[in-house]
Write a protein that holds these residues in place. Structure first.
Motif, PDB file in Angstrom:
ATOM      1  N   GLY A  95       0.784  -1.227   0.000  1.00  0.00           N
ATOM      2  CA  GLY A  95       0.000   0.000   0.000  1.00  0.00           C
ATOM      3  C   GLY A  95       0.817   1.278   0.000  1.00  0.00           C
ATOM      4  N   GLU A  96       2.138   1.171   0.096  1.00  0.00           N
ATOM      5  CA  GLU A  96       3.001   2.354   0.152  1.00  0.00           C
ATOM      6  C   GLU A  96       3.569   2.651  -1.225  1.00  0.00           C
ATOM      7  OE1 GLU A  96       6.027   2.042   3.170  1.00  0.00           O
ATOM      8  OE2 GLU A  96       4.629   1.037   4.537  1.00  0.00           O
ATOM      9  N   TYR A  97       3.234   3.804  -1.728  1.00  0.00           N
ATOM     10  CA  TYR A  97       3.726   4.213  -3.041  1.00  0.00           C
ATOM     11  C   TYR A  97       5.247   4.372  -2.982  1.00  0.00           C
ATOM     12  CZ  TYR A  97       4.391   6.779  -7.341  1.00  0.00           C
ATOM     13  OH  TYR A  97       4.824   7.167  -8.575  1.00  0.00           O
ATOM     14  N   GLY A  98       5.936   3.690  -3.903  1.00  0.00           N
ATOM     15  CA  GLY A  98       7.390   3.785  -3.998  1.00  0.00           C
ATOM     16  C   GLY A  98       8.156   2.928  -3.007  1.00  0.00           C
ATOM     17  N   ALA A  99       7.476   2.066  -2.251  1.00  0.00           N
ATOM     18  CA  ALA A  99       8.146   1.251  -1.231  1.00  0.00           C
ATOM     19  C   ALA A  99       9.056   0.179  -1.831  1.00  0.00           C
ATOM     20  CB  ALA A  99       7.116   0.605  -0.306  1.00  0.00           C
ATOM     21  N   PHE A 100       8.766  -0.228  -3.052  1.00  0.00           N
ATOM     22  CA  PHE A 100       9.583  -1.234  -3.733  1.00  0.00           C
ATOM     23  C   PHE A 100       9.308  -1.136  -5.226  1.00  0.00           C
ATOM     24  CE2 PHE A 100       5.620  -3.162  -2.429  1.00  0.00           C
ATOM     25  CZ  PHE A 100       5.181  -3.802  -3.575  1.00  0.00           C
ATOM     26  N   ASP A 101      10.195  -1.704  -6.015  1.00  0.00           N
ATOM     27  CA  ASP A 101       9.998  -1.710  -7.463  1.00  0.00           C
ATOM     28  C   ASP A 101       8.813  -2.600  -7.818  1.00  0.00           C
ATOM     29  OD1 ASP A 101      12.084  -0.017  -8.028  1.00  0.00           O
ATOM     30  OD2 ASP A 101      13.541  -1.646  -8.269  1.00  0.00           O
ATOM     31  N   TRP A 102       8.008  -2.114  -8.709  1.00  0.00           N
ATOM     32  CA  TRP A 102       6.801  -2.832  -9.107  1.00  0.00           C
ATOM     33  C   TRP A 102       6.776  -2.869 -10.626  1.00  0.00           C
ATOM     34  CZ3 TRP A 102       2.085  -2.903  -5.670  1.00  0.00           C
ATOM     35  CH2 TRP A 102       1.031  -3.607  -6.238  1.00  0.00           C
ATOM     36  N   ILE A 103       7.041  -4.008 -11.175  1.00  0.00           N
ATOM     37  CA  ILE A 103       6.992  -4.162 -12.628  1.00  0.00           C
ATOM     38  C   ILE A 103       5.614  -4.726 -12.987  1.00  0.00           C
ATOM     39  CG2 ILE A 103       8.095  -5.189 -14.655  1.00  0.00           C
ATOM     40  CD1 ILE A 103       9.951  -3.357 -12.957  1.00  0.00           C
ATOM     41  N   ARG A 104       4.787  -3.863 -13.525  1.00  0.00           N
ATOM     42  CA  ARG A 104       3.421  -4.294 -13.831  1.00  0.00           C
ATOM     43  C   ARG A 104       3.360  -4.837 -15.260  1.00  0.00           C
ATOM     44  NH1 ARG A 104       3.943   0.533 -13.377  1.00  0.00           N
ATOM     45  NH2 ARG A 104       4.190   1.746 -15.240  1.00  0.00           N
ATOM     46  N   PRO A 105       2.490  -5.772 -15.494  1.00  0.00           N
ATOM     47  CA  PRO A 105       2.299  -6.287 -16.852  1.00  0.00           C
ATOM     48  C   PRO A 105       1.711  -5.206 -17.761  1.00  0.00           C
ATOM     49  CG  PRO A 105       1.243  -7.706 -15.222  1.00  0.00           C
ATOM     50  CD  PRO A 105       1.667  -6.466 -14.519  1.00  0.00           C
ATOM     51  N   GLU A 106       2.008  -5.298 -19.032  1.00  0.00           N
ATOM     52  CA  GLU A 106       1.547  -4.312 -20.008  1.00  0.00           C
ATOM     53  C   GLU A 106       0.026  -4.197 -20.045  1.00  0.00           C
ATOM     54  OE1 GLU A 106       1.819  -3.702 -24.776  1.00  0.00           O
ATOM     55  OE2 GLU A 106       3.610  -4.502 -23.798  1.00  0.00           O
ATOM     56  N   HIS A 107      -0.679  -5.319 -19.834  1.00  0.00           N
ATOM     57  CA  HIS A 107      -2.139  -5.273 -19.915  1.00  0.00           C
ATOM     58  C   HIS A 107      -2.778  -4.487 -18.759  1.00  0.00           C
ATOM     59  CE1 HIS A 107      -1.259  -9.019 -17.652  1.00  0.00           C
ATOM     60  NE2 HIS A 107      -2.342  -8.697 -16.970  1.00  0.00           N
ATOM     61  N   MET A 108      -1.979  -4.063 -17.791  1.00  0.00           N
ATOM     62  CA  MET A 108      -2.495  -3.252 -16.683  1.00  0.00           C
ATOM     63  C   MET A 108      -2.152  -1.775 -16.852  1.00  0.00           C
ATOM     64  SD  MET A 108      -1.920  -5.646 -13.384  1.00  0.00           S
ATOM     65  CE  MET A 108      -2.482  -7.329 -13.332  1.00  0.00           C
ATOM     66  N   GLU A 109      -1.570  -1.431 -17.986  1.00  0.00           N
ATOM     67  CA  GLU A 109      -1.230  -0.039 -18.249  1.00  0.00           C
ATOM     68  C   GLU A 109      -2.405   0.652 -18.939  1.00  0.00           C
ATOM     69  OE1 GLU A 109       2.519   0.461 -20.182  1.00  0.00           O
ATOM     70  OE2 GLU A 109       3.556  -0.787 -18.703  1.00  0.00           O
ATOM     71  N   PRO A 110      -2.695   1.898 -18.517  1.00  0.00           N
ATOM     72  CA  PRO A 110      -3.837   2.616 -19.102  1.00  0.00           C
ATOM     73  C   PRO A 110      -3.625   2.904 -20.583  1.00  0.00           C
ATOM     74  CG  PRO A 110      -2.524   4.056 -17.686  1.00  0.00           C
ATOM     75  CD  PRO A 110      -1.974   2.679 -17.530  1.00  0.00           C
ATOM     76  N   LYS A 111      -4.704   2.757 -21.335  1.00  0.00           N
ATOM     77  CA  LYS A 111      -4.654   2.979 -22.782  1.00  0.00           C
ATOM     78  C   LYS A 111      -5.509   4.180 -23.200  1.00  0.00           C
ATOM     79  CE  LYS A 111      -2.941  -1.431 -23.621  1.00  0.00           C
ATOM     80  NZ  LYS A 111      -2.396  -1.617 -22.315  1.00  0.00           N
ATOM     81  N   GLY A 112      -6.277   4.733 -22.258  1.00  0.00           N
ATOM     82  CA  GLY A 112      -7.133   5.876 -22.573  1.00  0.00           C
ATOM     83  C   GLY A 112      -8.373   5.508 -23.366  1.00  0.00           C
ATOM     84  N   GLU A 113      -8.788   4.255 -23.281  1.00  0.00           N
ATOM     85  CA  GLU A 113      -9.934   3.786 -24.064  1.00  0.00           C
ATOM     86  C   GLU A 113     -11.269   3.975 -23.355  1.00  0.00           C
ATOM     87  OE1 GLU A 113      -8.763  -0.249 -24.821  1.00  0.00           O
ATOM     88  OE2 GLU A 113      -7.259   0.354 -26.305  1.00  0.00           O
ATOM     89  N   LEU A 114     -11.226   4.318 -22.067  1.00  0.00           N
ATOM     90  CA  LEU A 114     -12.456   4.485 -21.294  1.00  0.00           C
ATOM     91  C   LEU A 114     -12.564   5.919 -20.801  1.00  0.00           C
ATOM     92  CD1 LEU A 114     -12.056   1.279 -19.087  1.00  0.00           C
ATOM     93  CD2 LEU A 114     -13.620   1.546 -21.012  1.00  0.00           C
ATOM     94  N   ASN A 115     -13.794   6.433 -20.747  1.00  0.00           N
ATOM     95  CA  ASN A 115     -13.950   7.771 -20.172  1.00  0.00           C
ATOM     96  C   ASN A 115     -14.106   7.654 -18.653  1.00  0.00           C
ATOM     97  OD1 ASN A 115     -16.773   7.606 -19.370  1.00  0.00           O
ATOM     98  ND2 ASN A 115     -17.304   7.796 -21.536  1.00  0.00           N
TER      99      ASN A 115
END
Length: 187
Positions: A95-115
């Protein structure tokens, strides 16, 4: 371990996290679309990422809850409850932002397809979905299935812990959105 207290604690954490996220949808366009100087995501992109991550986590939570309910027929739930110990400390870094490196999968990256309205609706549904799983597994059944979680070396976690992870991930990004907002105000 008091499993009923754990379930209530997770339920409270979910409410707090999702209520905080919901408030971000009412921010002005300047806040929602501010590009931080570090090249990170805008608040709108972060909200989409929260939805996408929840979407994939909920697939695992659904599978885990179904398996846990099937396992209820063959495993000793009372023994599992007696032997269970929730290690809250090992989860807190999630829950802590920046507490450790987080490599997220590409499918969890925002694409701007939803309003924003669509994202808000979907996140609201995801919150209720989490509550439904907690209701379904109200007697401790969520302990009866463990699934691998590679983030921050959590290894194998049960269905309740997966739901808590989802809520902590949301909190992580609330901090990121607050950081964006503060930088925007300073500029």
């Amino acid at each position: 371990m008091d499993i009923f207290r754990l379930i209530q604690d997770i339920r409270r954490h979910l409410k707090f996290s999702f209520d905080e996220v919901d408030g971000w949808f009412d921010k002005d366009n300047g806040t929602l679309n501010f590009q931080p100087s570090n090249g990170g995501w805008t608040v709108q992109q972060i909200l989409e990422h929260i939805y996408l991550t929840n979407f994939y986590l909920l697939i695992l939570i659904e599978k885990g809850s179904k398996k846990a309910m099937r396992n209820y027929l063959n495993l000793d739930l009372n023994l599992e409850i007696q032997c269970y110990s929730f290690n809250k400390e090992k989860f807190e870094k999630v829950g802590e932002y920046g507490a450790f490196d987080w490599i997220r999968p590409e499918h969890m990256e925002p694409k701007g397809e939803l309003n924003l309205s669509e994202i808000r609706n979907l996140i609201s549904r995801q919150y209720h979905e989490c509550l439904n799983y907690l209701d379904l597994m109200k007697n401790g059944e969520g302990l009866l299935c463990k699934t691998t979680m590679t983030v921050n070396e959590l290894v194998k976690i049960n269905v309740y812990e997966y739901i808590y992870f989802l809520s902590l991930h949301t909190q992580r990004h609330v901090t990121q959105m607050k950081n964006n907002e503060l930088e925007n105000i300073k500029n």
